[in-house]
Design an enzyme around this catalytic site. Sequence first.
Site, PDB file in Angstrom:
ATOM      1  CB  CYS A 196      -5.548  -1.049   3.193  1.00  0.00           C
ATOM      2  SG  CYS A 196      -6.230  -2.714   3.050  1.00  0.00           S
ATOM      3  CB  CYS A 197      -0.894  -1.782   5.792  1.00  0.00           C
ATOM      4  SG  CYS A 197      -0.358  -2.549   4.250  1.00  0.00           S
ATOM      5  CB  CYS A 219      -2.678  -8.953   1.172  1.00  0.00           C
ATOM      6  SG  CYS A 219      -2.894  -8.620   2.920  1.00  0.00           S
ATOM      7  CB  CYS A 226      -0.594  -6.109  -1.720  1.00  0.00           C
ATOM      8  SG  CYS A 226      -2.011  -5.024  -1.515  1.00  0.00           S
ATOM      9  CB  CYS A 259       2.835  -3.694   5.795  1.00  0.00           C
ATOM     10  SG  CYS A 259       3.645  -4.817   6.907  1.00  0.00           S
TER      11      CYS A 259
HETATM   12  S1  SF4 Z   1      -0.993  -5.714   1.973  1.00  0.00           S
HETATM   13 FE1  SF4 Z   1      -2.626  -4.819   0.658  1.00  0.00          FE
HETATM   14  S2  SF4 Z   1      -4.578  -5.858   1.160  1.00  0.00           S
HETATM   15 FE2  SF4 Z   1      -3.013  -6.361   2.754  1.00  0.00          FE
HETATM   16  S3  SF4 Z   1      -3.418  -4.926   4.344  1.00  0.00           S
HETATM   17 FE3  SF4 Z   1      -1.828  -3.981   3.099  1.00  0.00          FE
HETATM   18  S4  SF4 Z   1      -2.868  -2.785   1.497  1.00  0.00           S
HETATM   19 FE4  SF4 Z   1      -4.407  -4.098   2.512  1.00  0.00          FE
END
Ligand code: SF4
Length: 234
Positions: free
Chosen positions: A110-111, A193, A196, A221
């Site tokens: 996701c990151c 985010c 998170c 991340c």
């Molecule tokens: S911090 Fe969480 S929502 Fe944001 S990009 Fe990374 S995994 Fe995705």
Amino acid sequence: MSLEQKLAASERLLREIAAAHPDAALANSYGAEDMVLTDLIARLGLPLASFSLDTGRLPAETYALMQQVAERYPSHPVTVYFPDTAATEQYVNLHGVNGFYRSVELRKSCCQIRKIAPLKRALAGRSAWITGLRREQSPTRQDLAAREHDADNGLMKFNPLLDWTEAEVWQYLRERDVPYNALHDRHYPSIGCAPCTRAISVGEDIRAGRWWWENPETKECGLHVKASPLTRPA
Ligand code: SF4
């Protein structure tokens, strides 16, 4: 070293960057450190660009600050980069809108989509970038340098606030009445985010509220990974 001395050193470095790397840009995630750098760059009148990564999952307070910063520093606009639509749709449709809680791998992918790929676009064609990283922020940031070659991204990376303490960051912001994220007043020292990031308790590490369900060693991340043959988190 006093705050005045650290401030002078940071200003020197920023001037140096502007002279040697006029295409350098500040990666502005609207954290307290980035607000110090935003204010410094504007105050010094340096022709340095700023960019921000809008993951689509930021807290409302961060969006409010983005608007506030745009109004406070009209001469230093922040360019916003978004994730790729197709990649984001595919991830969400395959793993669920909050699929990142299910494993470190899904969190990192996701990151990758929401932060790393847009970061690559933001850095493309630049010879340097600037961050608000501080050494005391995390176990993964101990061996950073104020000037370093970012081999992963193929450009120079500058960390002008590396040796500042958290208290010094706040002293700067308060003395100059610099806007900051309202979540900081609600025990969120490190803001990313919304899904998170959580508040921390008294005595907890300042990065404890980021990806709190993971081990401290995996908590990056990927935006600030140093090229290393060893086992740094991706
Ligand atoms: S911090 Fe969480 S929502 Fe944001 S990009 Fe990374 S995994 Fe995705």
